[in-house]
Scaffold this motif. Structure first.
Motif, PDB file in Angstrom:
ATOM      1  N   VAL A 142      -6.469 -13.027  -9.109  1.00  0.00           N
ATOM      2  CA  VAL A 142      -5.694 -12.361  -8.049  1.00  0.00           C
ATOM      3  C   VAL A 142      -5.137 -13.396  -7.077  1.00  0.00           C
ATOM      4  N   SER A 143      -5.927 -14.427  -6.749  1.00  0.00           N
ATOM      5  CA  SER A 143      -5.409 -15.447  -5.832  1.00  0.00           C
ATOM      6  C   SER A 143      -4.259 -16.236  -6.481  1.00  0.00           C
ATOM      7  N   THR A 144      -4.326 -16.446  -7.792  1.00  0.00           N
ATOM      8  CA  THR A 144      -3.216 -17.107  -8.497  1.00  0.00           C
ATOM      9  C   THR A 144      -1.962 -16.248  -8.453  1.00  0.00           C
ATOM     10  N   LYS A 145      -2.112 -14.944  -8.640  1.00  0.00           N
ATOM     11  CA  LYS A 145      -0.958 -14.033  -8.564  1.00  0.00           C
ATOM     12  C   LYS A 145      -0.357 -14.021  -7.161  1.00  0.00           C
ATOM     13  N   ARG A 180       8.946  -7.780  -3.348  1.00  0.00           N
ATOM     14  CA  ARG A 180       7.992  -8.855  -3.044  1.00  0.00           C
ATOM     15  C   ARG A 180       6.963  -8.446  -1.996  1.00  0.00           C
ATOM     16  N   ALA A 181       7.414  -7.828  -0.922  1.00  0.00           N
ATOM     17  CA  ALA A 181       6.496  -7.445   0.155  1.00  0.00           C
ATOM     18  C   ALA A 181       5.485  -6.418  -0.340  1.00  0.00           C
ATOM     19  N   HIS A 182       5.963  -5.471  -1.126  1.00  0.00           N
ATOM     20  CA  HIS A 182       5.058  -4.444  -1.653  1.00  0.00           C
ATOM     21  C   HIS A 182       4.017  -5.071  -2.587  1.00  0.00           C
ATOM     22  N   ARG A 183       4.439  -5.949  -3.469  1.00  0.00           N
ATOM     23  CA  ARG A 183       3.503  -6.613  -4.382  1.00  0.00           C
ATOM     24  C   ARG A 183       2.506  -7.469  -3.623  1.00  0.00           C
ATOM     25  N   LEU A 184       2.988  -8.159  -2.620  1.00  0.00           N
ATOM     26  CA  LEU A 184       2.114  -9.022  -1.835  1.00  0.00           C
ATOM     27  C   LEU A 184       1.062  -8.208  -1.085  1.00  0.00           C
ATOM     28  N   MET A 185       1.480  -7.082  -0.509  1.00  0.00           N
ATOM     29  CA  MET A 185       0.505  -6.229   0.192  1.00  0.00           C
ATOM     30  C   MET A 185      -0.528  -5.667  -0.775  1.00  0.00           C
ATOM     31  N   LEU A 221      -1.490  -6.959  -3.695  1.00  0.00           N
ATOM     32  CA  LEU A 221      -2.354  -8.043  -4.164  1.00  0.00           C
ATOM     33  C   LEU A 221      -3.342  -8.472  -3.085  1.00  0.00           C
ATOM     34  N   GLU A 222      -2.894  -8.525  -1.827  1.00  0.00           N
ATOM     35  CA  GLU A 222      -3.800  -8.898  -0.739  1.00  0.00           C
ATOM     36  C   GLU A 222      -4.867  -7.840  -0.517  1.00  0.00           C
ATOM     37  N   ALA A 223      -4.516  -6.555  -0.678  1.00  0.00           N
ATOM     38  CA  ALA A 223      -5.520  -5.491  -0.553  1.00  0.00           C
ATOM     39  C   ALA A 223      -6.553  -5.599  -1.675  1.00  0.00           C
ATOM     40  N   ARG A 230      -8.479  -5.529   8.461  1.00  0.00           N
ATOM     41  CA  ARG A 230      -8.189  -6.710   7.647  1.00  0.00           C
ATOM     42  C   ARG A 230      -7.311  -7.678   8.429  1.00  0.00           C
ATOM     43  N   SER A 231      -7.660  -8.950   8.363  1.00  0.00           N
ATOM     44  CA  SER A 231      -6.842  -9.970   8.998  1.00  0.00           C
ATOM     45  C   SER A 231      -7.049 -11.282   8.259  1.00  0.00           C
ATOM     46  N   GLU A 232      -6.184 -12.228   8.553  1.00  0.00           N
ATOM     47  CA  GLU A 232      -6.307 -13.547   7.940  1.00  0.00           C
ATOM     48  C   GLU A 232      -7.606 -14.224   8.380  1.00  0.00           C
TER      49      GLU A 232
END
Length: 134
Positions: free
Chosen positions: A67-70, A83-88, A90-92, A115-117
């Motif tokens: 998942v981190s590679t993706k 891109r934004a949708h995929r990134l959200m 994948l981060e979830a 959730r935060s960085e």
């Protein structure tokens, strides 16, 4: 001190009464007493938590790595559809995997929540301190 003396006298009378009476107490009393003592011993002697399966840990580390590679590939490619949708998404997924890894590793903190960085970084550092790699 008086209460200790009264407990001693009570126990002495119980022993004497047990010696004098030839018949044991009725069986329903024995069953009830046996049930209550077994419940009490079950509460006092809980089984320790089993150690996590090393293969579960390995599977989780592998999933975290993929998942981190993706996430890195979506972040580095400028022209990705949604891109934004995929990134959200994948981060979830990554955050959920981090929560599960922290639960398996015994990291302090509450699962889920906001959730935060910073929280993601803290969980990654806790796992790295416990020897996790992905």
């Amino acid at each position: 001190m008086a209460w200790l003396m009264s407990v001693g006298v009570f126990l002495l009378l119980c022993v004497l009464l047990g010696l004098v009476l030839p018949n044991p107490p009725p069986s329903r009393w024995r069953r009830g007493l046996q049930r209550s003592t077994s419940r009490l011993t079950a509460r006092l002697h809980r089984q320790p938590a089993a150690a996590p399966d090393p293969f579960d840990t390995l599977r989780l580390q592998t999933r975290l790595g993929s998942v981190s590679t993706k996430i890195r590939s979506v972040e580095s490619t400028p022209h990705v559809y949604a891109r934004a949708h995929r990134l959200m998404a994948l981060e979830a997924a990554y955050d959920d995997l981090l929560d599960e890894a922290c639960r398996l590793a015994g990291c302090p903190g509450e699962p889920g929540g906001e959730r935060s960085e910073a929280k993601r970084w803290q969980e990654e550092q806790e796992l790295a301190a416990r020897g996790w790699t992905w």
